[in-house]
Write a protein that holds these residues in place. Structure first.
Motif, PDB file in Angstrom:
ATOM      1  N   PRO A  93      27.327   9.299  -4.473  1.00  0.00           N
ATOM      2  CA  PRO A  93      26.638   8.027  -4.724  1.00  0.00           C
ATOM      3  C   PRO A  93      27.100   7.345  -6.006  1.00  0.00           C
ATOM      4  CG  PRO A  93      25.071   9.703  -4.036  1.00  0.00           C
ATOM      5  CD  PRO A  93      26.382  10.407  -4.278  1.00  0.00           C
ATOM      6  N   CYS A  94      27.194   6.028  -5.943  1.00  0.00           N
ATOM      7  CA  CYS A  94      27.498   5.228  -7.129  1.00  0.00           C
ATOM      8  C   CYS A  94      26.270   5.210  -8.037  1.00  0.00           C
ATOM      9  CB  CYS A  94      27.876   3.811  -6.714  1.00  0.00           C
ATOM     10  SG  CYS A  94      26.491   2.867  -6.008  1.00  0.00           S
ATOM     11  N   CYS A  95      26.380   4.533  -9.162  1.00  0.00           N
ATOM     12  CA  CYS A  95      25.251   4.494 -10.100  1.00  0.00           C
ATOM     13  C   CYS A  95      24.047   3.780  -9.495  1.00  0.00           C
ATOM     14  CB  CYS A  95      25.687   3.813 -11.400  1.00  0.00           C
ATOM     15  SG  CYS A  95      26.846   4.806 -12.366  1.00  0.00           S
ATOM     16  N   MET A  96      24.278   2.703  -8.764  1.00  0.00           N
ATOM     17  CA  MET A  96      23.161   1.996  -8.131  1.00  0.00           C
ATOM     18  C   MET A  96      22.417   2.923  -7.184  1.00  0.00           C
ATOM     19  SD  MET A  96      23.168  -1.259  -5.515  1.00  0.00           S
ATOM     20  CE  MET A  96      24.148  -0.355  -4.300  1.00  0.00           C
ATOM     21  N   ASN A 123      33.295  15.841 -11.380  1.00  0.00           N
ATOM     22  CA  ASN A 123      33.164  17.047 -10.555  1.00  0.00           C
ATOM     23  C   ASN A 123      32.561  18.232 -11.293  1.00  0.00           C
ATOM     24  OD1 ASN A 123      34.325  15.932  -8.137  1.00  0.00           O
ATOM     25  ND2 ASN A 123      36.332  16.080  -9.118  1.00  0.00           N
ATOM     26  N   GLN A 124      31.775  17.975 -12.325  1.00  0.00           N
ATOM     27  CA  GLN A 124      31.154  19.050 -13.089  1.00  0.00           C
ATOM     28  C   GLN A 124      29.691  19.272 -12.727  1.00  0.00           C
ATOM     29  OE1 GLN A 124      33.035  20.975 -15.307  1.00  0.00           O
ATOM     30  NE2 GLN A 124      34.636  19.774 -14.289  1.00  0.00           N
ATOM     31  N   ALA A 125      29.108  18.324 -11.959  1.00  0.00           N
ATOM     32  CA  ALA A 125      27.681  18.380 -11.596  1.00  0.00           C
ATOM     33  C   ALA A 125      26.782  18.493 -12.824  1.00  0.00           C
ATOM     34  CB  ALA A 125      27.402  19.512 -10.615  1.00  0.00           C
ATOM     35  N   SER A 126      27.247  17.934 -13.945  1.00  0.00           N
ATOM     36  CA  SER A 126      26.436  17.926 -15.172  1.00  0.00           C
ATOM     37  C   SER A 126      25.749  16.574 -15.367  1.00  0.00           C
ATOM     38  CB  SER A 126      27.305  18.247 -16.389  1.00  0.00           C
ATOM     39  OG  SER A 126      28.404  17.347 -16.460  1.00  0.00           O
ATOM     40  N   PHE A 127      26.216  15.559 -14.649  1.00  0.00           N
ATOM     41  CA  PHE A 127      25.579  14.235 -14.603  1.00  0.00           C
ATOM     42  C   PHE A 127      25.411  13.605 -15.993  1.00  0.00           C
ATOM     43  CE2 PHE A 127      23.928  16.835 -11.040  1.00  0.00           C
ATOM     44  CZ  PHE A 127      24.568  16.168 -10.013  1.00  0.00           C
ATOM     45  N   THR A 128      26.460  13.731 -16.800  1.00  0.00           N
ATOM     46  CA  THR A 128      26.386  13.187 -18.162  1.00  0.00           C
ATOM     47  C   THR A 128      26.366  11.658 -18.179  1.00  0.00           C
ATOM     48  OG1 THR A 128      28.802  13.380 -18.303  1.00  0.00           O
ATOM     49  CG2 THR A 128      27.494  15.185 -19.219  1.00  0.00           C
ATOM     50  N   ALA A 129      26.679  11.017 -17.056  1.00  0.00           N
ATOM     51  CA  ALA A 129      26.587   9.553 -17.003  1.00  0.00           C
ATOM     52  C   ALA A 129      25.143   9.087 -16.963  1.00  0.00           C
ATOM     53  CB  ALA A 129      27.337   9.014 -15.777  1.00  0.00           C
ATOM     54  N   LEU A 130      24.231   9.951 -16.594  1.00  0.00           N
ATOM     55  CA  LEU A 130      22.819   9.588 -16.510  1.00  0.00           C
ATOM     56  C   LEU A 130      22.153   9.660 -17.876  1.00  0.00           C
ATOM     57  CD1 LEU A 130      21.790  11.557 -13.302  1.00  0.00           C
ATOM     58  CD2 LEU A 130      21.602   9.072 -13.595  1.00  0.00           C
ATOM     59  N   PRO A 131      21.107   8.872 -18.083  1.00  0.00           N
ATOM     60  CA  PRO A 131      20.285   9.083 -19.277  1.00  0.00           C
ATOM     61  C   PRO A 131      19.733  10.504 -19.279  1.00  0.00           C
ATOM     62  CG  PRO A 131      19.672   7.032 -18.159  1.00  0.00           C
ATOM     63  CD  PRO A 131      20.619   7.764 -17.251  1.00  0.00           C
TER      64      PRO A 131
END
Length: 403
Positions: A93-96, A123-131
């Motif tokens: 999924p994209c950010c939206m 591909n790290q499943a750490s989701f660092t792009a999320l707050p």
């Protein structure tokens, strides 16, 4: 009702939807929504492009499935709560869509990676792009199943474990490859379409007679269209009454009292809309505003000859040449992250050099430095290509009016 208790079979349904999207001429992505027993509730594919024209930049498969679910519930359907449902998607999924999924509370199974716009782009499943507050939630609900095989498409499982109703818990290498290749085969073509003839509008719609098709279409969606005009890219206090009216309507529509406006490159107010969160919790003001503008342009151009389509573009250009204005700024919530992503899906490319302040807000939702840090941590499409940098409006009277 069809039933699947095998991740491979569920991904195959999503892949079939992705193929249908490719045939339609839009991004090759699809998804399917399952209940807690593996029953197929609905499947959908990307509908950003329809009939060779942009229909809705937010019409990704995942977002549409979420809106479908809430529309069914609003109509009285007895469906399980979101936390008991699983959305299986052919592409990360994209950010939206990530923000929409987290706001709604669904579980996710992801087939193919997306190193450009996907929430798991590294591909790290750490989701660092999320707050930070959303990372744990993503880690417990986003599942990246193992892909069996020995080619580069193979991978180990990561993220959340699949739900217990899945007996088969991995994806065949060929299906993973299909999901990847169907998407990649359409990216260049659709991106070229999204940016074909997207130059700034050459003609001012405020000069059109009241019965012109463009004016009628605008006012059908927003009766006050073209009744405010400010300095280009510099919204002023005159915008406040329109935002306040939409904010009041947003409360009546089940929202928190927010609004989103779109002004064109001449400073004309085209739309100022509330959300529709009583119908779906992800139909926030920005989502409504960007969708309504795209659908308006599609309505004016579909079925028309090239000369008529060009006339529409002369008056109603790509929104990147105008200014989106939010009544309230972005914060670290899932809904705000969805808005950031939806803005990226609307721009789908670099901003014009003469319009770096395309995305503005009146009341801040978080410290500006924190907002910029959040934007800089987004996947490459948003942080490197579009370089999303929302900023507060400069007009202090407008800020005071909404304080």
């Amino acid at each position: 009702m069809n039933k699947t208790i095998d991740i491979q079979a569920a991904v195959a349904i999503a892949a079939a939807e992705a193929l249908a999207a490719k045939t339609q001429g839009t991004f090759g992505v699809g998804g399917v929504l399952l209940d807690g027993f593996g029953n197929v509730l609905q499947s959908m594919h990307n509908n950003v492009v329809l009939g060779g024209l942009v229909l809705d930049p937010t019409a990704h498969g995942e977002r549409q499935l979420i809106d479908w679910y809430f529309a069914q519930v609003a109509a009285g359907a007895a469906l399980p709560p979101p936390q008991e449902l699983t959305l299986v998607t052919s592409l990360d999924p994209c950010c939206m869509c990530t923000g929409a999924i987290l706001a709604a509370g669904f579980n996710v199974v992801v087939a193919a990676p997306d190193g450009n716009a996907g929430i798991n782009y590294d591909n790290q499943a750490s989701f660092t792009a999320l707050p930070a507050p959303l990372r744990v939630r993503a880690g417990s609900s986003f599942c990246y199943p193992a892909v069996r095989g020995a080619t580069p498409y193979a991978r180990a499982a990561s993220g959340a474990p699949p739900k217990s109703f899945f007996i088969g818990k991995s994806i065949n290498e060929a299906t993973q490859a299909l999901c990847t290749l169907v998407f990649e085969s359409m990216v260049t073509q659709v991106m070229q379409l999204l940016h074909a003839g997207d130059e700034s509008p050459a003609c001012d719609p405020a000069t059109l007679p009241h019965d012109h098709a463009v004016v009628r279409a605008l006012r059908q969606r927003y009766p006050d269209a073209l009744t405010y005009r400010g300095a280009p890219h510099a919204p002023g206090a005159g915008l406040a009454p329109f935002l306040l009216a939409a904010m009041a309507q947003d409360r009546r529509n089940g929202g928190a009292g927010e609004a989103a406006a779109l002004l064109d490159s001449f400073g004309n107010l085209l739309l100022c809309l509330p959300g529709q969160q009583a119908l779906s919790i992800i139909r926030t003001p920005f989502m409504e505003c960007t969708r309504q503008y795209a659908q308006l342009r599609h309505e004016l151009m579909v079925g028309k000859d090239s000369a008529q389509q060009e006339e529409c573009k002369r008056y109603l250009g790509h929104p990147k040449h105008g200014t989106f204005v939010l009544s309230g700024g972005l914060d670290d919530s899932a809904a705000s992250f969805m808005t950031l992503g939806a803005y990226g899906s609307t721009m789908e490319g670099a901003l014009p050099e003469n319009n770096p302040a395309q995305f503005q807000y009146v009341r801040p939702g978080m410290a500006h430095s924190d907002l910029l840090a959040l934007c800089q941590a987004l996947p490459p499409l948003y942080s490197k290509l579009i370089q999303i940098q929302p900023r507060q409006v400069a007009d202090q009277a407008l800020i005071a009016a909404l304080a």
